[in-house]
Design a protein around this motif. Structure first.
Motif, PDB file in Angstrom:
ATOM      1  N   GLY A 121       0.843  -1.190   0.000  1.00  0.00           N
ATOM      2  CA  GLY A 121       0.000   0.000   0.000  1.00  0.00           C
ATOM      3  C   GLY A 121       0.878   1.239   0.000  1.00  0.00           C
ATOM      4  O   GLY A 121       2.090   1.174   0.143  1.00  0.00           O
ATOM      5  N   ASP A 122       0.254   2.363  -0.183  1.00  0.00           N
ATOM      6  CA  ASP A 122       0.965   3.635  -0.045  1.00  0.00           C
ATOM      7  C   ASP A 122       0.120   4.523   0.865  1.00  0.00           C
ATOM      8  O   ASP A 122      -0.718   4.024   1.611  1.00  0.00           O
ATOM      9  N   ASN A 123       0.312   5.806   0.795  1.00  0.00           N
ATOM     10  CA  ASN A 123      -0.431   6.715   1.676  1.00  0.00           C
ATOM     11  C   ASN A 123      -1.929   6.708   1.434  1.00  0.00           C
ATOM     12  O   ASN A 123      -2.705   7.090   2.300  1.00  0.00           O
ATOM     13  N   THR A 124      -2.351   6.274   0.251  1.00  0.00           N
ATOM     14  CA  THR A 124      -3.778   6.325  -0.083  1.00  0.00           C
ATOM     15  C   THR A 124      -4.417   4.954  -0.261  1.00  0.00           C
ATOM     16  O   THR A 124      -5.626   4.857  -0.381  1.00  0.00           O
TER      17      THR A 124
END
Length: 135
Positions: A121-124
């Motif tokens: 995942g990333d920040n979003t």
């Protein structure tokens, strides 16, 4: 990844094809109290490889099949004569992947029928787990 005989194989990514390696630690070397030398060989040139590829690999529970995951492709081999290092030098099949660019890992299920890929995942977004069913 571990084959059915207990040998461990480790893949290494690097910035050019000549430095991409696969190493083998034999089952008998596991409990050694001395430094052991890994048997290594260069991974073959595979299409679509990026600097940080391969990302992950796994051997099926029965030791008959190998998956190698890159940013854009999953490579599949039948393991010939019980030899991973020999098999990767022969014909492979490219399989589709859904985890492009955010790919992190690949693993067979416990029966060796299907396999999983995980993306980061990333920040979003949150990590995603994908299952690929054999047809």
């Amino acid at each position: 990844m571990v084959d059915r005989h207990g040998n461990v194989f480790i893949v290494q990514s690097h910035t050019n094809d000549n430095d991409r390696l696969i190493g083998r630690l034999t089952a008998s070397q596991w409990n050694s109290t001395h430094t052991v030398n890994l048997v290594t060989t260069n991974l073959p040139h595979l299409p679509h490889m990026r600097d940080s590829d391969p990302k992950s690999a796994d051997i099926s529970p029965d030791g008959a099949e190998l998956l190698l995951l890159t940013h854009h492709t999953t490579f599949y081999w039948k393991i010939l004569d019980d030899s991973v290092l020999t098999s990767i030098k022969h014909h492979y099949t490219e399989l589709p992947t859904k985890t492009s660019k955010l790919v992190k890992g690949i693993a067979w299920d416990s029966r060796g029928r299907n396999y999983y890929e995980i993306s980061v995942g990333d920040n979003t977004t949150t990590p995603s787990l994908y299952i690929y069913h054999r047809l």
